[in-house]
Design a protein around this motif. Structure first.
Motif, mmCIF file in Angstrom:
data_model
loop_
_atom_site.group_PDB
_atom_site.id
_atom_site.type_symbol
_atom_site.label_atom_id
_atom_site.label_comp_id
_atom_site.label_asym_id
_atom_site.label_seq_id
_atom_site.Cartn_x
_atom_site.Cartn_y
_atom_site.Cartn_z
ATOM 1 N N ASN A 12 34.179 38.957 30.993
ATOM 2 C CA ASN A 12 34.720 38.831 32.341
ATOM 3 C C ASN A 12 33.582 38.714 33.341
ATOM 4 O O ASN A 12 32.404 38.799 32.980
ATOM 5 N N ASP A 13 33.938 38.542 34.600
ATOM 6 C CA ASP A 13 32.918 38.315 35.625
ATOM 7 C C ASP A 13 32.134 39.570 35.988
ATOM 8 O O ASP A 13 31.257 39.538 36.836
ATOM 9 N N GLN A 14 32.432 40.686 35.285
ATOM 10 C CA GLN A 14 31.658 41.906 35.482
ATOM 11 C C GLN A 14 30.825 42.246 34.250
ATOM 12 O O GLN A 14 30.242 43.314 34.165
ATOM 13 N N CYS B 223 25.325 35.309 35.645
ATOM 14 C CA CYS B 223 25.650 35.729 37.020
ATOM 15 C C CYS B 223 24.543 35.378 38.011
ATOM 16 O O CYS B 223 24.777 35.384 39.216
ATOM 17 N N THR C 14 33.281 28.688 33.328
ATOM 18 C CA THR C 14 34.044 29.762 33.952
ATOM 19 C C THR C 14 35.480 29.300 34.137
ATOM 20 O O THR C 14 35.722 28.234 34.702
ATOM 21 N N ALA D 103 38.879 31.013 35.666
ATOM 22 C CA ALA D 103 39.383 32.170 36.417
ATOM 23 C C ALA D 103 38.281 33.226 36.485
ATOM 24 O O ALA D 103 37.215 32.962 37.008
ATOM 25 N N THR D 104 38.495 34.400 35.906
ATOM 26 C CA THR D 104 37.495 35.476 35.969
ATOM 27 C C THR D 104 36.745 35.628 34.658
ATOM 28 O O THR D 104 36.096 36.648 34.436
ATOM 29 N N CYS E 195 45.171 34.748 30.422
ATOM 30 C CA CYS E 195 44.404 35.554 31.365
ATOM 31 C C CYS E 195 43.639 36.615 30.569
ATOM 32 O O CYS E 195 43.800 36.741 29.348
ATOM 33 N N GLU E 196 42.834 37.371 31.258
ATOM 34 C CA GLU E 196 41.996 38.371 30.598
ATOM 35 C C GLU E 196 42.827 39.380 29.808
ATOM 36 O O GLU E 196 42.461 39.766 28.702
#
Length: 163
Positions: free
Chosen positions: A9-11, A40, A66, A68-69, A104-105
């Motif tokens: 994910n984006d984190q 990132c 990428t 979505a997230t 989705c995630e």
């Protein structure tokens, strides 16, 4: 040869990690952190192709996209074509979308077995098996039918044996 596939994910939390060459767990975690730092820190208007020889050795490249997230990352050596890997990534995402109707995630987190099965229908042992998302979906549906039928066969066998 494909060296690995990651979804994070984006984190930076890994949601799928599949290496096709043995990597000790500590090395995997280090690679995931390093790859996330690379992703990132990149600007949005740069190429999705990254040379990662310092992380994974000479002639190893990475392509990411990428959605979505989520970051979808393919790691491969120079026997694979970069554009073909980007296309294969698109097939993987399309197949996930078809199986989960707009993935989705949370779909990946709560259906990790199915996601791994989908990936195994596309890539096995670092080699590409299938590039047609409709064929992959058909195989996944067949596997699901077998799993459902398999659970109903077990009580039938027990009843047949007089238990």
């Amino acid at each position: 040869m494909i060296k690995g596939v990651l979804i994070m994910n984006d984190q930076g939390k890994p949601r799928l990690v599949k290496f096709y060459e043995f990597q000790p767990p500590e090395k995997q975690q280090e690679l995931i952190r390093s790859i996330y730092r690379i992703l990132c820190s990149r600007a949005e208007n740069v190429s999705n192709f990254v040379k990662v020889d310092t992380l994974l050795g000479p002639d190893v490249r990475m392509v990411y996209k990428t959605f979505a997230t989520l970051y979808f990352v393919f790691i491969f050596d120079n026997s694979e074509n970069e554009l073909a890997m980007l296309d294969l990534m698109q097939v993987f995402v399309e197949t996930l979308d078809k199986c989960f109707s707009n993935v989705c995630e949370l779909d990946i987190v709560f259906n990790f077995n199915k996601v791994h099965t989908i990936l195994d229908e596309i890539i096995l042992g670092g080699q590409v098996l299938e590039t047609n998302s409709s064929e992959v979906v058909r195989a996944i549906e067949d596997i699901s039918k077998l799993e459902k039928n398999g659970s109903s066969i077990i009580p039938s066998i027990a009843a047949w044996q007089g238990r």
